[in-house]
Design an enzyme around this catalytic site. Structure first.
Site, short mmCIF file in Angstrom:
data_model
loop_
_atom_site.label_atom_id
_atom_site.label_comp_id
_atom_site.label_asym_id
_atom_site.label_seq_id
_atom_site.Cartn_x
_atom_site.Cartn_y
_atom_site.Cartn_z
N HIS A 1 77.04 104.20 40.60
CA HIS A 1 78.29 104.77 41.02
C HIS A 1 79.07 103.46 41.37
CE1 HIS A 1 80.94 106.58 43.71
NE2 HIS A 1 80.84 107.89 42.96
N ASP B 1 75.62 113.86 40.49
CA ASP B 1 75.53 114.52 39.19
C ASP B 1 73.98 114.77 38.90
OD1 ASP B 1 78.07 115.21 38.78
OD2 ASP B 1 78.58 113.31 37.96
N1 CMC Z 1 72.46 103.74 33.17
C1 CMC Z 1 72.14 102.38 32.82
N2 CMC Z 1 72.88 101.19 33.14
C2 CMC Z 1 73.95 101.42 33.98
C3 CMC Z 1 74.22 102.67 34.41
C4 CMC Z 1 73.42 103.76 34.14
N3 CMC Z 1 73.65 105.10 34.39
N4 CMC Z 1 75.39 102.39 35.31
C5 CMC Z 1 75.41 101.11 35.17
N5 CMC Z 1 74.90 100.53 34.30
C6 CMC Z 1 74.78 99.28 34.21
C7 CMC Z 1 75.71 98.74 33.42
O1 CMC Z 1 75.50 98.44 31.88
C8 CMC Z 1 76.04 97.41 33.87
O2 CMC Z 1 75.09 96.52 33.54
P1 CMC Z 1 75.63 94.73 33.17
O3 CMC Z 1 75.94 94.24 34.66
O4 CMC Z 1 74.07 94.60 32.68
O5 CMC Z 1 76.49 94.93 32.02
C9 CMC Z 1 76.08 97.58 35.42
O6 CMC Z 1 75.17 98.63 35.56
C10 CMC Z 1 77.19 97.85 35.97
O7 CMC Z 1 77.82 98.91 35.37
P2 CMC Z 1 79.51 99.29 35.23
O8 CMC Z 1 79.71 100.06 34.35
O9 CMC Z 1 80.14 98.04 35.30
O10 CMC Z 1 79.70 99.71 36.85
P3 CMC Z 1 80.89 100.81 37.26
O11 CMC Z 1 80.90 100.53 38.88
O12 CMC Z 1 81.84 100.24 36.55
O13 CMC Z 1 80.52 102.17 36.66
C11 CMC Z 1 79.51 104.46 36.51
C12 CMC Z 1 80.05 103.38 37.53
C13 CMC Z 1 79.32 105.78 37.50
C14 CMC Z 1 80.52 104.75 35.39
C15 CMC Z 1 78.25 104.05 35.83
O14 CMC Z 1 77.23 103.54 36.66
C16 CMC Z 1 77.81 105.11 34.78
O15 CMC Z 1 78.27 105.12 33.51
N6 CMC Z 1 76.86 105.99 35.23
C17 CMC Z 1 76.49 106.92 34.35
C18 CMC Z 1 77.36 108.16 34.22
C19 CMC Z 1 77.49 108.94 35.76
O16 CMC Z 1 76.46 109.35 36.19
N7 CMC Z 1 78.67 109.21 36.13
C20 CMC Z 1 78.98 110.06 37.48
C21 CMC Z 1 79.46 109.28 38.48
S1 CMC Z 1 79.35 110.07 40.18
C22 CMC Z 1 80.30 111.44 40.15
C23 CMC Z 1 81.59 111.13 39.41
O17 CMC Z 1 82.07 110.25 39.73
O18 CMC Z 1 82.08 112.08 38.98
#
Ligand code: CMC
Length: 426
Positions: A305, A362
């Site tokens: 998140h 989720d």
């Molecule tokens: N699985 C594997 N790696 C992950 C995940 C994941 N679910 N989430 C983040 N990472 C890694 C990402 O690859 C990155 O790694 P590195 O630093 O080595 O490049 C690091 O963690 C930081 O990720 P980010 O994408 O820069 O983080 P963010 O804050 O921009 O993204 C997020 C947040 C929710 C988009 C992301 O965690 C994600 O894609 N999660 C899976 C989708 C998900 O479950 N979404 C629902 C969110 S909660 C409800 C809502 O908002 O609707």
């Protein structure tokens, strides 16, 4: 007031530091460009505050979520979704009289214009319900031209009630259309959720009884999804609304933003992931390894998140509710077992620990939706019904405050000025 100093080009600029009621601090850069010619760069807005807001407070480090100052755990325990909707939109929990009036109005505006049937019929059978919901909410502006002015408080109030009342009807018709079943008329004697369940699962040939366990479970999920401050869809609703377009158009844009798999669409993807593990014999470890791999773009859906760097408090409540609801319904869920296994694997894996990736809202919600028979492609539409009061509250708060049209800047990195060559010279 404390200030921050910016040293640039031999000049010192003083920038005010503002502080919120829970101690959050922000450097106010509103005059930065006029004083220095500079802008800030923050892709994804991870460090950028777009507004002051008194609706929802999140402390991501400590896993705290509060609507209007009330902890989510207490609201989930003591309130209904309509009470929470009132709280978000009006700022205070309703008195009994206020709640009666609000509930009565919402429950008596649930029907949609008959011509919506024609609109639904025009959609392909396999249209995703989120696309249908967004299109139909946008179409509300064509049926209700009498409530479109964002500066008229009465028209805004009418639009709010229409949206809250009609979105469950719209969402259920998207589903009924996809399975070729007749659209049910709403039953205004039922509760908000009871009516939604009937619209979804009843048919005209049989009696339908609302199961109180299912009704309570869906009400709880709606409460937990009701607002989450400046997330992607709420920010979309605000930015679209900042052009002073009507509320229906702004909410329709929010529905589209929510649909994405990194946002609300993750709930559908989580269950697809758990089902793949169950059906295709892929081990949980394999899935976790894939999500970590740099060569694979897949992520562990329902994990991570932007704001929570600790357990998402909503996920804790939903996980507990999963056991409770499944137990009461007498459902033995393989998907829940797999979810728990994946959670344990991820929480003890260095990759997830180092990045503070925990289950989010989720991760477990789909297990409940599946247990009560909600089709996978309706999960995110359920999320949209839950998030609606939050979007409305954010939209209205923006209009009540002095605000500018949302319009970020950029640093241009393309070609510098050049002459257009004649077609024959290109
Ligand atoms: N699985 C594997 N790696 C992950 C995940 C994941 N679910 N989430 C983040 N990472 C890694 C990402 O690859 C990155 O790694 P590195 O630093 O080595 O490049 C690091 O963690 C930081 O990720 P980010 O994408 O820069 O983080 P963010 O804050 O921009 O993204 C997020 C947040 C929710 C988009 C992301 O965690 C994600 O894609 N999660 C899976 C989708 C998900 O479950 N979404 C629902 C969110 S909660 C409800 C809502 O908002 O609707």
């Amino acid at each position: 007031m404390p200030t921050a100093e910016l040293h640039i080009d031999g000049k010192v600029i003083e920038l005010p530091v503002i502080e919120g009621s829970e101690g959050e601090r922000a450097i106010d850069i509103q005059n930065l460009r006029s004083e220095t010619g500079l802008i800030t760069m923050d892709p994804g807005y991870a460090n950028t505050g777009s507004c002051e807001s008194s609706i929802t407070f999140i402390n991501g480090e400590e896993g705290i979520l509060q609507y209007r100052g009330y902890p989510i755990e207490e609201l989930a325990e003591n309130c209904t979704f309509l009470e929470v909707s009132y709280l978000l939109i009006h700022g205070e929990l309703p008195t009994e009289v206020e709640l009666d009036g609000f509930t009565n109005s919402i429950l008596h505006h649930t029907m949609i214009h008959e011509d919506f049937r024609l609109l639904f019929r025009a959609l392909p059978k396999d249209a995703h319900p989120m696309a249908a919901c967004s299109a139909m909410v946008s179409a509300l502006a064509t049926f209700y031209p009498d409530s479109l002015d964002p500066r008229d408080p009465r028209e805004v109030e009418v639009s709010i009630h229409r949206l809250l009342a009609k979105l469950p009807t719209i969402a259920s018709y998207a589903y009924k259309h996809s399975v070729g079943q007749p659209f049910m008329y709403p039953d205004n004697n039922l509760s908000y959720v009871g009516n939604f369940l009937r619209l979804m699962f009843a048919n005209p040939c049989e009696e339908f009884e609302v199961d109180p366990v299912v009704e309570k479970a869906i009400d709880l999920l709606l409460i937990l999804h009701a607002d989450h401050e400046q997330n992607c869809s709420a920010s979309t609703v605000r930015i679209v609304g900042s052009s002073h377009v009507n509320m229906f158009a702004s909410i329709s844009a929010g529905i589209n933003a929510l649909w994405g798999p990194r946002h609300g669409g993750a709930n559908q993807e989580v269950i697809e992931m758990l089902s793949a593990i169950a059906d295709e014999g892929i081990s949980g470890k394999e899935f976790v390894d894939r999500a970590k791999s740099r060569d694979d773009t897949s992520r562990l859906m329902g994990f991570g998140h932007r704001v929570y760097k600790n357990f998402d408090p909503r996920a804790r409540i939903i996980k507990k509710a999963c056991y409770d609801v499944l137990d009461r319904l007498g459902v033995n869920s393989r998907l829940l077992e797999i979810a728990v296994e994946i959670e344990q694997l991820a929480l003890s894996d260095d990759y997830f620990v180092e990045r503070n990736l925990y289950p989010n809202v989720d991760f477990y919600s789909g297990v409940i939706y599946t247990a009560i028979g909600t089709p996978e492609n309706m999960f995110t539409a359920n999320f949209a019904i839950g998030r609606l009061p939050g979007w409305i509250a954010q939209w209205r708060e923006m209009h009540e405050h002095k605000h500018k049209i949302g319009r970020p800047r950029q640093v241009y990195t393309g070609e510098t000025r050049r002459k257009v060559p004649q077609l024959s010279d290109r």
